[in-house]
Design an enzyme around this catalytic site. Structure first.
Site, PDB file in Angstrom:
ATOM      1  CE  LYS A 198       4.064  -3.663   0.556  1.00 20.54           C
ATOM      2  NZ  LYS A 198       4.872  -4.141  -0.530  1.00 20.54           N
TER       3      LYS A 198
HETATM    4  C1  LIG Z   1       4.963  -4.447  -2.064  1.00 21.35           C
HETATM    5  C2  LIG Z   1       4.179  -5.391  -2.897  1.00 21.35           C
HETATM    6  C3  LIG Z   1       4.784  -6.365  -3.700  1.00 21.35           C
HETATM    7  C4  LIG Z   1       6.245  -6.403  -3.956  1.00 21.35           C
HETATM    8  O1  LIG Z   1       7.016  -6.499  -2.832  1.00 21.35           O
HETATM    9  P1  LIG Z   1       8.595  -6.280  -2.984  1.00 21.35           P
HETATM   10  O2  LIG Z   1       9.138  -6.853  -1.725  1.00 21.35           O
HETATM   11  O3  LIG Z   1       8.798  -4.806  -3.107  1.00 21.35           O
HETATM   12  O4  LIG Z   1       9.032  -7.003  -4.199  1.00 21.35           O
HETATM   13  C5  LIG Z   1       3.994  -7.301  -4.326  1.00 21.35           C
HETATM   14  N1  LIG Z   1       2.657  -7.263  -4.224  1.00 21.35           N
HETATM   15  C6  LIG Z   1       2.031  -6.329  -3.494  1.00 21.35           C
HETATM   16  C7  LIG Z   1       0.543  -6.366  -3.402  1.00 21.35           C
HETATM   17  C8  LIG Z   1       2.769  -5.351  -2.831  1.00 21.35           C
HETATM   18  O5  LIG Z   1       2.147  -4.401  -2.123  1.00 21.35           O
END
Ligand SMILES: *Cc1c(COP(=O)(O)O)cnc(C)c1O
Length: 397
Positions: A198
């Site tokens: 991210k």
């Molecule tokens: C990465 C992601 C999540 C989950 O995030 P985590 O921190 O891995 O639980 C949820 N929704 C979207 C759209 C994502 O890209």
């Protein structure tokens, strides 16, 4: 290999985190400090995050930031605190990662998947309104790729029908909607992700942001077993530190100080990261403008796109399949991905709700032609040029 062949370039991964020496030093400091689980650094990260949300003048009065060990955990806690449960329905987009929807099922509630707007790839407000039933309790928009969903429309629908809005902002750091930062809008809660790929990372982690003091309090208790006092409070208290009360069967969703240490320094570089992502996106936009490709939608003038993902769609004028495009990219040493295999195509969601692709024509059509190409701050200018060169070669052939 033919001796005349050019030397092979190393594989360019689809995504890589950018971890600096400051990040590493802060993690090491935590490791040496004697307190490695949730404690002072997690608290500081929460405070820093709130300060960051307000640093361009957005109103953060009464905003609570609750650090958790994933965005999935944060979404679960937000819905739990809102009292979502069996018999309730939550509306979200089919064009997302399963985490957005699975948390609804954790609580025994049902998911109503709806289609996207083909221009923005974000949840279609008209489709939301059409999916509302007497059981509907909440809407979960996703700011797909880092472009804000149509929040003014979604918040207006929610207000008209008495629904809660929980934003999946996993891609949306930093994103603005109608000039306001995602995280400071008028939804019940907003949840960010610090997963490895991210826009900032803590390895695994997330942040639940809300103006609802009761929601924040419930999430703080439920992220750590339903305990009335957390371990660090007890450790540092002057009153007897062994005592606590269990007020609910909570979860194990707290963010460690090791992870928060990383987050504190990643956050400091977020603005610079965003500038770099924007630069790469603009370089792609210019370089691909004449190709038979549908380029990603842009943010409205004055608004910010987080550019978590750069999602191309192969145009109708290109005979090549999406899979063949990805194979050619891999053959040239460039990693790609697809965001996402829509939920309506996965066996669990398809079978539970008897879904068919025809119900989601825009998501389905986008899925069949879409590919995410590398876009991350650790890319060099040469990496960017290499991606551009390769995409041009493949789509011209
Ligand atoms: C990465 C992601 C999540 C989950 O995030 P985590 O921190 O891995 O639980 C949820 N929704 C979207 C759209 C994502 O890209």
């Amino acid at each position: 290999m033919n001796p005349a062949d050019p030397p092979t370039l190393p594989f360019l991964p689809f995504a890589l985190p950018e971890i600096g020496e400051d990040d590493i030093a802060e993690v090491v400091d935590t490791l040496r400090s004697g307190w490695i689980t949730t404690g002072p650094k997690a608290k500081r990260f929460e405070a820093d995050f709130k300060a960051w949300l307000g640093d361009e003048g957005d109103n953060t009065d009464g905003l609570h930031c609750v650090a958790v060990n994933s965005a999935t955990a944060g979404l679960h806690l937000a819905l739990e605190a809102l009292g979502i449960g069996p018999g309730d329905e939550v509306i979200t987009t089919t064009h997302t990662f399963t985490a957005t929807a699975e948390v609804v099922r954790y609580l025994g509630a049902d998911v109503r998947l709806v289609d996207i707007d083909p221009a923005t790839l974000n949840i279609d407000p008209g489709a939301i309104e059409a999916a509302i039933t007497p059981r509907t309790k909440a809407i979960m928009p996703v700011h797909y790729a880092g472009l804000a969903a149509d929040m003014p429309a979604i918040l207006a629908i929610a207000q008209r029908h008495g629904l809660k809005v929980v934003e999946d902002a996993a891609h949306a750091l930093p994103t603005t909607s109608a000039g306001r930062r995602v995280g400071t809008l008028d939804s019940a809660a907003t949840v960010f992700s610090f997963y490895a790929n991210k826009t900032i990372t803590t390895g695994e982690g997330g942040m639940l942001v809300t103006r609802d003091a009761a929601l924040a309090k419930r999430a703080q208790v439920m992220r750590l077993h339903g305990m009335s006092r957390d371990a660090f409070d007890r450790f540092t208290a002057t009153v007897p530190s062994w005592y606590y009360e269990i007020v609910a069967p909570g979860f194990k969703y707290n963010l460690t100080d090791i992870a928060a240490a990383l987050g504190i320094h990643q956050l400091k570089r977020l603005s610079a990261f965003q500038v770099r992502r924007e630069q790469i996106a603009q370089a792609y936009n210019e370089a691909f403008a004449d190709l038979p490709l549908i380029l990603p939608p842009q943010a409205a003038p004055g608004d910010k796109h987080a550019w978590h993902l750069y999602v191309l769609r192969l145009g109708a004028g290109l005979a090549m399949s999406r899979d063949a495009f990805i194979e050619r990219m891999y053959a040239a040493g460039i990693g790609c991905s697809v965001h996402y295999i829509p939920l309506h195509l996965h066996p669990y969601w398809r079978e539970r709700y008897h879904l068919a692709a025809e119900q989601f024509p825009h998501s389905q059509q986008a899925y069949e032609r879409m590919v995410s190409i590398p876009l991350y701050t650790a890319m060099t200018d040469a990496d960017v040029q290499r991606v551009i060169r390769t995409v041009r070669e493949i789509t011209r052939a």
